[in-house]
Design an enzyme around this catalytic site. Structure first.
Site, short mmCIF file in Angstrom:
data_model
loop_
_atom_site.label_atom_id
_atom_site.label_comp_id
_atom_site.label_asym_id
_atom_site.label_seq_id
_atom_site.Cartn_x
_atom_site.Cartn_y
_atom_site.Cartn_z
N ALA A 1 -0.13 4.30 7.70
CA ALA A 1 -1.34 5.40 7.26
C ALA A 1 -1.65 6.69 8.50
O ALA A 1 -2.23 6.40 9.14
CB ALA A 1 -2.63 4.46 7.13
N HIS B 1 11.59 1.61 -1.61
CA HIS B 1 10.16 1.44 -1.83
C HIS B 1 10.56 -0.10 -2.58
O HIS B 1 10.21 -1.14 -2.54
CB HIS B 1 8.96 2.00 -2.14
CG HIS B 1 8.79 3.39 -1.69
ND1 HIS B 1 9.54 5.04 -2.33
CD2 HIS B 1 8.64 3.84 -0.26
CE1 HIS B 1 9.27 5.66 -0.98
NE2 HIS B 1 8.81 4.49 0.21
N ARG C 1 -13.10 45.47 -12.10
CA ARG C 1 -14.70 46.15 -11.52
C ARG C 1 -14.53 46.42 -13.40
O ARG C 1 -16.35 46.43 -13.63
CB ARG C 1 -14.52 47.73 -10.84
CG ARG C 1 -14.59 47.59 -9.36
CD ARG C 1 -15.08 48.32 -8.53
NE ARG C 1 -14.97 48.02 -7.19
CZ ARG C 1 -15.78 47.71 -7.03
NH1 ARG C 1 -17.06 47.52 -7.02
NH2 ARG C 1 -15.78 47.12 -4.92
N GLN D 1 0.52 -1.32 0.39
CA GLN D 1 -0.28 -0.36 -0.24
C GLN D 1 0.61 1.40 -0.02
O GLN D 1 2.00 1.18 1.14
CB GLN D 1 -0.80 0.02 1.26
CG GLN D 1 -0.72 1.01 2.55
CD GLN D 1 -2.37 2.25 1.70
OE1 GLN D 1 -3.02 1.79 1.06
NE2 GLN D 1 -2.21 3.53 1.64
N THR D 2 0.29 1.91 -0.74
CA THR D 2 1.05 3.86 -0.42
C THR D 2 0.37 4.54 -0.97
O THR D 2 -0.48 4.52 -2.06
CB THR D 2 2.62 3.37 -1.22
OG1 THR D 2 3.38 4.71 -1.57
CG2 THR D 2 2.32 3.45 -2.60
N ARG D 3 0.54 6.20 -0.33
CA ARG D 3 0.18 7.25 -1.19
C ARG D 3 1.74 7.52 -1.59
O ARG D 3 0.97 9.17 -1.76
CB ARG D 3 -0.48 7.23 -0.12
CG ARG D 3 -0.10 7.78 1.55
CD ARG D 3 -1.06 8.30 2.46
NE ARG D 3 -0.36 9.76 3.09
CZ ARG D 3 0.24 10.16 3.65
NH1 ARG D 3 1.24 9.16 4.50
NH2 ARG D 3 0.83 11.38 4.23
N HIS E 1 10.27 5.58 -4.58
CA HIS E 1 11.59 5.66 -4.77
C HIS E 1 12.18 4.55 -4.75
O HIS E 1 11.98 3.22 -4.12
CB HIS E 1 11.89 7.19 -4.24
CG HIS E 1 11.82 7.52 -4.19
ND1 HIS E 1 11.18 8.65 -5.18
CD2 HIS E 1 10.50 8.97 -2.73
CE1 HIS E 1 10.91 9.65 -5.05
NE2 HIS E 1 9.96 9.70 -3.81
N GLY F 1 5.02 -1.10 6.75
CA GLY F 1 6.06 -0.12 7.53
C GLY F 1 6.24 1.18 9.07
O GLY F 1 4.98 -0.17 9.06
N ARG F 2 7.14 1.72 8.83
CA ARG F 2 6.73 2.60 9.70
C ARG F 2 6.14 2.93 9.65
O ARG F 2 5.55 3.67 8.77
CB ARG F 2 8.06 3.23 9.86
CG ARG F 2 8.48 4.32 10.72
CD ARG F 2 9.84 4.24 10.77
NE ARG F 2 9.87 5.46 12.01
CZ ARG F 2 9.60 7.00 11.83
NH1 ARG F 2 9.14 7.43 10.84
NH2 ARG F 2 9.42 7.55 12.51
N ASP F 3 5.01 3.39 10.70
CA ASP F 3 3.72 4.22 10.49
C ASP F 3 2.45 4.96 9.49
O ASP F 3 2.00 5.80 8.27
CB ASP F 3 4.06 6.28 10.17
CG ASP F 3 4.00 7.62 11.01
OD1 ASP F 3 2.37 7.45 11.36
OD2 ASP F 3 3.94 8.53 10.08
N ILE G 1 -8.59 47.61 -3.26
CA ILE G 1 -8.18 48.01 -1.76
C ILE G 1 -8.17 46.75 -0.82
O ILE G 1 -7.56 46.95 0.22
CB ILE G 1 -9.50 48.94 -1.37
CG1 ILE G 1 -8.89 50.38 -2.37
CG2 ILE G 1 -9.88 49.49 0.02
CD1 ILE G 1 -10.29 51.83 -2.09
S1 PPS Z 1 -12.34 46.92 -2.99
O1 PPS Z 1 -13.15 47.52 -1.73
O2 PPS Z 1 -11.32 45.95 -3.40
O3 PPS Z 1 -13.93 45.88 -3.73
O4 PPS Z 1 -13.03 48.18 -3.85
P1 PPS Z 1 -11.37 48.05 -6.04
O5 PPS Z 1 -11.82 47.25 -5.90
O6 PPS Z 1 -10.23 48.33 -5.43
O7 PPS Z 1 -12.41 49.17 -6.07
C1 PPS Z 1 -11.98 51.37 -5.28
C2 PPS Z 1 -11.55 52.01 -6.22
O8 PPS Z 1 -13.32 52.38 -6.58
C3 PPS Z 1 -13.29 53.67 -6.45
N1 PPS Z 1 -14.29 54.34 -4.93
C4 PPS Z 1 -14.40 52.98 -4.33
N2 PPS Z 1 -13.52 53.14 -3.26
C5 PPS Z 1 -13.15 52.88 -2.29
N3 PPS Z 1 -14.95 53.68 -1.54
C6 PPS Z 1 -15.88 53.26 -2.35
N4 PPS Z 1 -16.85 53.83 -1.31
C7 PPS Z 1 -15.58 54.09 -3.24
N5 PPS Z 1 -16.13 54.34 -4.78
C8 PPS Z 1 -15.44 54.16 -6.20
C9 PPS Z 1 -12.23 54.09 -6.13
O9 PPS Z 1 -11.72 54.91 -7.74
C10 PPS Z 1 -11.32 53.18 -5.89
O10 PPS Z 1 -9.81 53.22 -6.96
P2 PPS Z 1 -8.26 53.59 -6.17
O11 PPS Z 1 -7.48 53.02 -7.42
O12 PPS Z 1 -7.94 52.56 -4.93
O13 PPS Z 1 -8.63 54.90 -6.15
#
Ligand code: PPS
Length: 571
Positions: free
Chosen positions: A294, A204, A436, A195-197, A201, A290-292, A476
């Protein structure tokens, strides 16, 4: 090849001909139950007799008897509960039907079996885990299986319609009947199962050949598990390639390879008995332990769940009950002076030994280090290297997180160019805008939507890493939940996750206000803005933290590049 199956006869639950046709027609009206991966492994061995004498998932009496005393109600040794777990909704559905039939299907809708439910019970999972696994620590993979199972177990008459479908290695996936037939055709009467998982080498190969030498009437069945093994194990595709290759190193006519669709529980002492019973059903009358055997490894604190030879002692203790001769083996180690392998307890005095652990091997593979010839075969090394490329060829994700205007996109862009200028991997830049627009255009900025957005980014990044590319993400990403989700998804797929917190304070971001968004927020035109009136959970332990208040783009990029060099992702 004529070893008597456990309990006397080899079970076959597959119905055929008109009976099958009728069952399939009737099943259209039965409620469906979707079989999980684990269920499919278990049911395959129930249907084909690998679990003989079991004829269905255990009812309460059988289950309790097995948990408490390792025996079926008729007294026959059986160490592992084989159960079908369902939730309350399914129980309600069963109770509403008059004939209590369930159609058990895989995710493609194939009808695997029909279960006429005659027993529904609630297991005591703590007791089950403690008695069968010797632990209730969910860090133990078998314990985790138990606790992840749904709250009810069901049993009843089981009629098989077809074995679970496999599209890979079909000729090697032999049923107990097919293995027995092969033994008869080969003229094999006494067979040792291995048996082996893990990949195999030289150690074995030496161990199994030695077992045959010590039992000269015996041939060998190399019987690796390809169902479910310990999380983190080398995937079975890679392993099967290794097995196929290593079979060529056995003396002609000594060994055969067949694959076992077992869902292991890593239950050491209890599991070894179960393994031996299964091999007996496959027609083997000797079993190498063998050793250990499962073994689930260590718990979080670094303590062993079982002692290294606990399973072996257990197997020897129940040898009579099993009706299988147990061949206990010590670990094999290499003795360079003699250029040969010895069991660790038989090494001639004063001689040095060599060995490479699984951990060491993984390290050598990751760093592209040389794997010595005494350890394994060059073809096996090649296969392993392909599946686990060195870090400079692996995919990874650079995940930036921070306030709007903190400098994420700028650094991400600059880094993209620096990496393109110096490397050969393909790079995908998943900047906030791109995401986005193409992935999350329907989402807003609620907590739920932000988490969903980040999970989508994590998913795409993990696919990019899987294919060996670099993903640079710059959202973000204000919440731990979805950042951690992305990290574990990417890690699971073998990619590196480098979280870079751009920690530029909100005042600096607002002062820069490159997009004029902060001004809008202050003017009351934009609500729920991260860092102003919406939360940002500061990452606790990012790989890097960079505050761009006083750090230039160039310095930030260099800091990241030198981190990547230090970690071996780039040269
Ligand atoms: S998240 O929280 O990670 O889903 O946000 P993200 O997809 O990075 O989108 C952030 C960008 O959307 C614009 N934006 C906002 N940011 C923060 N809060 C709110 N309410 C919001 N509305 C619009 C904003 O330009 C962010 O872009 P960055 O490049 O970070 O400036």
């Amino acid at each position: 090849g004529n070893t008597i199956p456990h309990g006397g006869k080899l079970v076959d639950l597959l119905v055929t001909g008109d009976q099958l046709k009728e069952l399939k027609e009737q099943s259209i009206t039965f409620p469906n139950l979707l079989l999980t991966k684990k269920h499919q492994c278990d049911i395959e061995l129930l249907l084909n007799g690998g679990f003989s004498p079991l004829e269905t998932f255990m009812d309460e009496v059988t289950y309790k008897s097995v948990v408490e005393s390792m025996r079926l109600p008729n007294g026959l040794l059986w160490s592992m509960p084989i159960t079908l777990d369902v939730d309350q909704t399914t129980v309600d559905i069963i109770n509403k039907t008059t004939d209590k039939n369930l159609a058990l299907r895989d995710e493609e809708g194939n009808l695997i079996a029909v279960l006429q439910v005659s027993d529904i019970y609630k297991p005591n999972k703590e007791v089950e885990a403690q008695k069968t696994m010797g632990s209730v620590d969910p860090y133990h993979p078998g314990v985790s299986h138990i606790f992840q199972a749904k709250e009810y177990y069901i049993s009843g008459r089981l009629q098989g319609c077809q074995l679970p479908v496999h599209y890979d290695y079909q000729p090697l996936r032999r049923t107990p009947r097919e293995v027995r037939k092969m033994f008869v055709e080969n003229g094999w009467n006494n067979v040792i199962a291995f048996q082996t998982r893990n990949p195999m080498h030289r150690a074995h190969r030496e161990l199994t050949v030695r077992a045959a030498e010590l039992n000269p009437s015996c041939k060998l069945l190399i019987h690796p598990v390809v169902g479910m093994t310990k999380p983190g194990d080398i995937d079975y595709h890679t392993r099967v390639k290794c097995y196929r290759s290593i079979m060529g190193s056995y003396p002609e006519g000594l060994a055969e390879l067949s694959l076992l669709p077992l869902c292991m529980r890593m239950g050491g002492p209890r599991e070894v008995l179960w393994h031996a019973i299964i091999r007996k059903n496959f027609g083997c009358n000797h079993f190498i332990v063998g050793r250990d055997h499962a073994g689930p490894g260590e718990d979080k604190q670094g303590n062993l769940f079982y002692q290294p030879y606990e399973a072996q002692e257990m197997a020897l203790k129940y040898q009579e009950d099993l009706g299988v001769k147990i061949l206990p083996f010590q670990m094999m180690v290499f003795v360079p002076a003699h250029d040969k392998y010895y069991p660790v307890d038989q090494v001639p005095e004063g001689l040095e030994t060599a060995n490479i652990s699984g951990t060491k091997l993984r390290h050598l593979l990751r760093t592209g280090g040389e794997i010595p010839n005494w350890f394994t075969y060059s073809k096996v090394v090649e296969i392993l290297q392909q599946s686990c490329p060195p870090k400079i060829k692996q995919g990874f994700t650079l995940f930036f997180t921070g306030f709007s205007g903190s400098g994420k996109s700028t650094i991400a862009n600059a880094l993209n160019e620096a990496l393109l200028a110096d490397g050969t991997r393909s790079i995908t830049l998943l900047d906030g805008d791109v995401v986005r627009t193409f992935l999350s255009s329907e989402l807003g900025f609620s907590k739920e939507h932000r988490n969903l957005n980040i999970k989508r980014i994590g998913f795409v990044a993990s696919e990019i890493c899987k294919a060996g590319g670099i993903a640079i993400c710059a959202p973000i990403a204000p919440y731990n939940e979805s950042r951690n989700f992305s990290r574990s998804l990417i890690n699971q797929n073998g990619g590196g996750f480098i979280e870079i917190h751009i920690s530029t304070p909100i005042e600096v971001c607002e002062k820069r206000d490159r997009k004029g968004l902060y001004a809008k927020v202050r003017a009351g035109q934009l609500k729920g803005f991260t860092g102003i009136d919406d939360p940002y959970e500061v990452p606790e332990s990012p790989e890097l933290r960079i505050d761009t208040t006083h750090t230039s783009v160039k310095d930030s990029v260099n800091e990241i590049l030198s981190f990547l060099r230090k970690e071996g992702y780039i040269i």
